[in-house]
Scaffold this active site. Sequence first.
Site, PDB file in Angstrom:
ATOM      1  N   ASP A 195       0.811  -1.153  -0.007  1.00  0.00           N
ATOM      2  CA  ASP A 195       0.062   0.133   0.048  1.00  0.00           C
ATOM      3  C   ASP A 195       0.823   1.094   0.126  1.00  0.00           C
ATOM      4  OD1 ASP A 195      -2.559   1.583   0.743  1.00  0.00           O
ATOM      5  OD2 ASP A 195      -1.450   2.144   2.441  1.00  0.00           O
ATOM      6  N   GLU A 218       1.191  -0.411  -5.003  1.00  0.00           N
ATOM      7  CA  GLU A 218       0.156   0.515  -5.135  1.00  0.00           C
ATOM      8  C   GLU A 218       1.031   2.194  -5.190  1.00  0.00           C
ATOM      9  OE1 GLU A 218      -3.802   2.527  -3.461  1.00  0.00           O
ATOM     10  OE2 GLU A 218      -1.930   2.167  -2.269  1.00  0.00           O
TER      11      GLU A 218
END
Length: 565
Positions: free
Chosen positions: A213, A282
């Site tokens: 993330d 990401e």
Amino acid sequence: MSSLVKSESEDFIDWWQHTVFYQIYPRSFKDSNGDGIGDLPGITSKLQYLAETGITATWLSPIFQSPMVDFGYDISDYRKIQPEYGSMEDFQQLIDKAYELGIKIVLDFVPNHSSDEHEWFKKSAAKEPGYEDYYVWVDPKIDEKGERQPPNNWQSVFYGSAWEWHESRQQYYLHQFTKEQPDLNYRNPAVVQAMDDVILFWLNKGVAGFRIDAVNHMFEVESLEDEPLSGKTTDPLSYDYTRHIYTKDLPEVLAMVQHWRQLLDDFSSKHPKGPTRIMMTEAYAGLTTLADYYEDRQGVRGSHLPFNFHFITDVNGDSDARDFVYNVEKWLIYMPRGGHAANWVMGNHDNPRVASRFGPTAVDAMNMLLMTLPGVAVTYNGEELGMQDYRDISWEDTVDPPARYVGEKLFKDVSRDPERTPFQWNNTSNGGFSEAAKTWLPVHPNYKKLNLAAQKLAAKSHYKVYTSLMELRKAAIMRRGRFIIEPISRWVFAFKRSYTNFDSIVTIINVSDKQQLVNLSEFLNQPKKLVVEIAGVESAYEKGHSLAASALSLAPHEGLVCRLV
């Protein structure tokens, strides 16, 4: 269909290079104990559904112990399961069942920050030996009035200053997201080692890899310079107020990704009976930056799959065929060759659903686009049904942190709750998601008609189109076939997959809200006929229909997958 059948001798690419990753948002997938919150046993109970659909890999949004300020993206213990999701035993049962069904589990890993309730942060705030610099701590700046101010103009992604004063430590700490999510300091080797240990802990539990993330936020310049103004807004507390040249996409990020790639490769080589362990990253970043995540200029490999969000960020319901073609081609042009795989993300838990972005009638066409392009496809749970955002969630039921921050007048403009509503399994109470009187987010009221059970029974449905696409992806041509794409007109584009002695596969998509008549003769460049392989729910065409390439009529938002025979 015989010429499309998978040829095992041709199928010599690694598992992750052509799979469909199915993203599960655990809170909203299936509640097993009636508390209104999805959980691990709920996911385990539905793994058979994934297997039946053809899914062989799933990644789970965070399941680690968390105060849930940002619904799991604020982790208080990286080695424990959030109790409302279940126990470590539940997780092991999930891994075992998935393994039995041939499904690989990928976990969401959140390295940029922890929760402020993590023991590391408590020890760091107290300046315990070895933990003093686990986080980014800075002395205040004193203004001309002698008052304490943050050290610079950096903002949080979630609005406001990225600095929070810590009274007992008498310093500011950095948080690029909520103040309860302090940024870890990756310039400290002890932090790097601690996170390596977390990765190895879960690899040893049997996971096949990690989706990492917000990876491009992990480093900031040590000089703490003010970031230059962007000119986009006059609000100094908005994240758009400055250009984030000192807090995002620093070269050190790439080095850390490459370090983790080596860690994963080493683990895979030491455990050759298991699958290649992979990393998906990401980062909302520029194309050249994302291409370097695959492999830098020196040929050092990093992320297996730097997420490609261009179908989310760069096209929408107003885009024409040229926009779609441009966004496909630019990724394929920039990504490196030689063992790398393209990837395509149509939706996720942070963005409006496909049916809400492009319109409900475009669902089948968008799934055809996603699933017949070369490489990896990422499906957010519910997109296979054409689930829609529930835009009428009340302020009282709103739980998303950015929405709560901006207040009741503006919350609908930023809330991510509408795309996170529970999965619609059937037409029973709460869409079959939970037996609770109240679920953590309300179920979309359209569940009585739009649900999996109904789509399984229907003669035609989005789900049946999706499973047909999953079956088609098994063909060697879809794994190995060469690829060309062109705009046929302003509103229609087509792409072709060709491979040795196989029939070519052609995908044709009308992105307009009007009927379009197109001539594909020049694009196909051969006097063969098109035979429908997969058509959408509303299509007038059926599988097996022969079509005239020189005068093909497409309904509004229609997609077709055809064989060229």
